[in-house]
Design a protein around this motif. Structure first.
Motif, PDB file in Angstrom:
ATOM      1  N   GLN A 103     -65.735  81.358 -93.570  1.00 25.69           N
ATOM      2  CA  GLN A 103     -66.486  82.609 -93.514  1.00 25.69           C
ATOM      3  C   GLN A 103     -66.708  82.963 -92.053  1.00 25.69           C
ATOM      4  O   GLN A 103     -67.409  82.257 -91.331  1.00 25.69           O
ATOM      5  CB  GLN A 103     -67.827  82.483 -94.239  1.00 25.69           C
ATOM      6  N   ALA A 104     -66.106  84.065 -91.620  1.00 22.86           N
ATOM      7  CA  ALA A 104     -66.377  84.569 -90.280  1.00 22.86           C
ATOM      8  C   ALA A 104     -67.731  85.279 -90.303  1.00 22.86           C
ATOM      9  O   ALA A 104     -68.209  85.677 -91.373  1.00 22.86           O
ATOM     10  CB  ALA A 104     -65.267  85.527 -89.848  1.00 22.86           C
ATOM     11  N   ALA A 105     -68.338  85.427 -89.152  1.00 21.70           N
ATOM     12  CA  ALA A 105     -69.678  86.006 -89.056  1.00 21.70           C
ATOM     13  C   ALA A 105     -69.727  87.379 -89.728  1.00 21.70           C
ATOM     14  O   ALA A 105     -68.916  88.249 -89.433  1.00 21.70           O
ATOM     15  CB  ALA A 105     -70.098  86.119 -87.596  1.00 21.70           C
ATOM     16  N   GLY A 106     -70.684  87.541 -90.667  1.00 18.71           N
ATOM     17  CA  GLY A 106     -70.876  88.819 -91.323  1.00 18.71           C
ATOM     18  C   GLY A 106     -69.781  89.219 -92.300  1.00 18.71           C
ATOM     19  O   GLY A 106     -69.691  90.380 -92.677  1.00 18.71           O
ATOM     20  N   ARG A 107     -68.973  88.260 -92.705  1.00 21.04           N
ATOM     21  CA  ARG A 107     -67.844  88.585 -93.585  1.00 21.04           C
ATOM     22  C   ARG A 107     -67.920  87.759 -94.864  1.00 21.04           C
ATOM     23  O   ARG A 107     -68.728  86.848 -95.006  1.00 21.04           O
ATOM     24  CB  ARG A 107     -66.524  88.272 -92.861  1.00 21.04           C
ATOM     25  N   GLY A 108     -67.012  88.093 -95.782  1.00 28.24           N
ATOM     26  CA  GLY A 108     -66.868  87.298 -96.993  1.00 28.24           C
ATOM     27  C   GLY A 108     -66.059  86.039 -96.719  1.00 28.24           C
ATOM     28  O   GLY A 108     -65.675  85.755 -95.587  1.00 28.24           O
ATOM     29  N   LEU A 109     -65.800  85.286 -97.759  1.00 23.65           N
ATOM     30  CA  LEU A 109     -65.088  84.025 -97.622  1.00 23.65           C
ATOM     31  C   LEU A 109     -63.588  84.204 -97.826  1.00 23.65           C
ATOM     32  O   LEU A 109     -63.164  85.010 -98.666  1.00 23.65           O
ATOM     33  CB  LEU A 109     -65.600  83.008 -98.653  1.00 23.65           C
ATOM     34  N   GLN A 110     -62.829  83.436 -97.088  1.00 28.38           N
ATOM     35  CA  GLN A 110     -61.374  83.456 -97.220  1.00 28.38           C
ATOM     36  C   GLN A 110     -60.890  82.059 -97.563  1.00 28.38           C
ATOM     37  O   GLN A 110     -61.250  81.085 -96.881  1.00 28.38           O
ATOM     38  CB  GLN A 110     -60.724  83.926 -95.921  1.00 28.38           C
ATOM     39  N   LEU A 111     -60.076  81.955 -98.595  1.00 29.48           N
ATOM     40  CA  LEU A 111     -59.539  80.662 -98.998  1.00 29.48           C
ATOM     41  C   LEU A 111     -58.525  80.176 -97.969  1.00 29.48           C
ATOM     42  O   LEU A 111     -57.604  80.903 -97.578  1.00 29.48           O
ATOM     43  CB  LEU A 111     -58.876  80.765-100.365  1.00 29.48           C
ATOM     44  N   LEU A 112     -58.685  78.923 -97.516  1.00 30.17           N
ATOM     45  CA  LEU A 112     -57.763  78.317 -96.555  1.00 30.17           C
ATOM     46  C   LEU A 112     -56.796  77.346 -97.248  1.00 30.17           C
ATOM     47  O   LEU A 112     -55.580  77.426 -97.047  1.00 30.17           O
ATOM     48  CB  LEU A 112     -58.548  77.552 -95.482  1.00 30.17           C
ATOM     49  N   PHE A 113     -57.334  76.413 -98.002  1.00 37.91           N
ATOM     50  CA  PHE A 113     -56.534  75.378 -98.667  1.00 37.91           C
ATOM     51  C   PHE A 113     -57.107  75.091-100.048  1.00 37.91           C
ATOM     52  O   PHE A 113     -58.293  75.269-100.281  1.00 37.91           O
ATOM     53  CB  PHE A 113     -56.548  74.060 -97.870  1.00 37.91           C
ATOM     54  N   TYR A 114     -56.222  74.634-100.934  1.00 41.54           N
ATOM     55  CA  TYR A 114     -56.708  74.134-102.213  1.00 41.54           C
ATOM     56  C   TYR A 114     -55.880  72.913-102.587  1.00 41.54           C
ATOM     57  O   TYR A 114     -54.762  72.712-102.096  1.00 41.54           O
ATOM     58  CB  TYR A 114     -56.633  75.196-103.303  1.00 41.54           C
ATOM     59  N   SER A 115     -56.466  72.086-103.462  1.00 42.75           N
ATOM     60  CA  SER A 115     -55.801  70.847-103.860  1.00 42.75           C
ATOM     61  C   SER A 115     -56.084  70.573-105.333  1.00 42.75           C
ATOM     62  O   SER A 115     -57.219  70.644-105.780  1.00 42.75           O
ATOM     63  CB  SER A 115     -56.308  69.686-103.006  1.00 42.75           C
ATOM     64  N   VAL A 116     -55.034  70.247-106.057  1.00 46.10           N
ATOM     65  CA  VAL A 116     -55.193  69.922-107.477  1.00 46.10           C
ATOM     66  C   VAL A 116     -55.116  68.412-107.717  1.00 46.10           C
ATOM     67  O   VAL A 116     -55.271  67.965-108.852  1.00 46.10           O
ATOM     68  CB  VAL A 116     -54.161  70.657-108.341  1.00 46.10           C
ATOM     69  N   GLY A 117     -54.863  67.626-106.658  1.00 55.42           N
ATOM     70  CA  GLY A 117     -54.809  66.180-106.819  1.00 55.42           C
ATOM     71  C   GLY A 117     -54.584  65.481-105.491  1.00 55.42           C
ATOM     72  O   GLY A 117     -54.329  66.130-104.465  1.00 55.42           O
ATOM     73  N   ILE A 118     -54.670  64.158-105.513  1.00 51.97           N
ATOM     74  CA  ILE A 118     -54.486  63.357-104.290  1.00 51.97           C
ATOM     75  C   ILE A 118     -53.152  63.696-103.647  1.00 51.97           C
ATOM     76  O   ILE A 118     -52.108  63.681-104.332  1.00 51.97           O
ATOM     77  CB  ILE A 118     -54.570  61.859-104.614  1.00 51.97           C
ATOM     78  N   GLY A 119     -53.192  63.986-102.362  1.00 53.47           N
ATOM     79  CA  GLY A 119     -51.977  64.261-101.609  1.00 53.47           C
ATOM     80  C   GLY A 119     -51.352  65.610-101.866  1.00 53.47           C
ATOM     81  O   GLY A 119     -50.330  65.941-101.268  1.00 53.47           O
ATOM     82  N   GLN A 120     -51.926  66.409-102.751  1.00 51.70           N
ATOM     83  CA  GLN A 120     -51.373  67.726-103.094  1.00 51.70           C
ATOM     84  C   GLN A 120     -52.214  68.803-102.422  1.00 51.70           C
ATOM     85  O   GLN A 120     -53.358  69.041-102.825  1.00 51.70           O
ATOM     86  CB  GLN A 120     -51.357  67.933-104.608  1.00 51.70           C
ATOM     87  N   ILE A 121     -51.632  69.442-101.412  1.00 46.96           N
ATOM     88  CA  ILE A 121     -52.344  70.452-100.644  1.00 46.96           C
ATOM     89  C   ILE A 121     -51.495  71.706-100.594  1.00 46.96           C
ATOM     90  O   ILE A 121     -50.287  71.640-100.334  1.00 46.96           O
ATOM     91  CB  ILE A 121     -52.586  69.987 -99.185  1.00 46.96           C
TER      92      ILE A 121
END
Lengths: 112, 110
Positions: free
Chosen positions: A38-56
């Motif tokens: 979340q940058a100042a005064g802004r909404g959230l932006q997804l950077l990374f997600y993971s569904v399991g160990i080692g899975q990015i």
């Protein structure tokens, strides 16, 4: 009940220094895990997600990387911080097969 | 991609007043969540509401998915309601990606 932890809570780092932010989830197994910024005064932006160990999976190209060394541990890293990396970083989790995401308390990062 | 717009961007209320926050989204979505971000940055889940109406105490939310909007109602506002209210729509493409609006910043004065 499930809880999500993040540390550190705040961090001030010089430009060019490395970064490691940690997120852990308790009370659930095999969660989906997410890093948002979340940058100042802004909404959230997804950077990374993971569904399991080692899975990015990465949402946006950037100076950051993520790793998931254990089922309930998610780490956000950088080798060399940029001024533009400053912001509020939130980790979130969701149970497999469900939609609702729950957020941690966040880490406020200032790069000087 | 999906666009999420929230209005108004800022809102100032006197304690005890009622308010309505709006969230418009540009495409069909699988779900929608409302969050309250308190002054310390913590995001608190308020509602998970793909359609219909839900109520929780002084807060209620309505989503009309066919018309692509959601409303959050705050009644008898209190100073502790201050903060930023976000709506986020769920885009499912093998994982659950939340797309956030820019938020409505609410200040409730005593």
């Amino acid at each position: 009940s499930q809880t999500i932890h993040q540390w550190p809570a705040t961090l001030v780092q010089p430009v060019g220094s490395p970064l490691s932010l940690e997120c852990t989830v308790e009370g659930t197994s095999n969660p989906n895990l997410y890093w948002y910024r979340q940058a100042a005064g802004r909404g959230l932006q997804l950077l990374f997600y993971s569904v399991g160990i080692g899975q990015i999976s990465s949402e946006v190209p950037q100076n950051l990387s993520a790793s998931r060394p254990q089922d309930r541990q998610f780490i956000l890293s950088s080798k060399k911080l940029l001024l533009s990396d400053s912001g509020f970083y939130l980790c979130a989790w969701s149970a497999v097969g469900t939609d609702t995401q729950y957020f941690g308390p966040g880490t406020r990062l200032t790069v000087l | 991609g999906i666009q999420v717009e929230q209005s108004p961007p800022d809102l100032i209320l006197q304690e005890g007043a009622n308010s309505t926050l709006r969230c418009n989204f540009s495409d069909s979505v699988n779900n929608l969540q409302w969050f309250h971000q308190n002054p310390w940055g913590q995001l608190i889940n308020l509602f998970y509401i793909p359609s219909g109406t839900k109520q929780n105490g002084r807060l209620s939310a309505t989503t009309v998915a066919t018309e692509r909007y959601s409303l959050l109602y705050i009644s008898s506002s209190q100073t502790t309601d201050s903060g930023v209210y976000f709506c986020a729509v769920l885009f499912s493409g093998g994982y659950n990606k939340l797309i956030f609006g820019a938020g409505t910043r609410l200040a409730v004065h005593p």
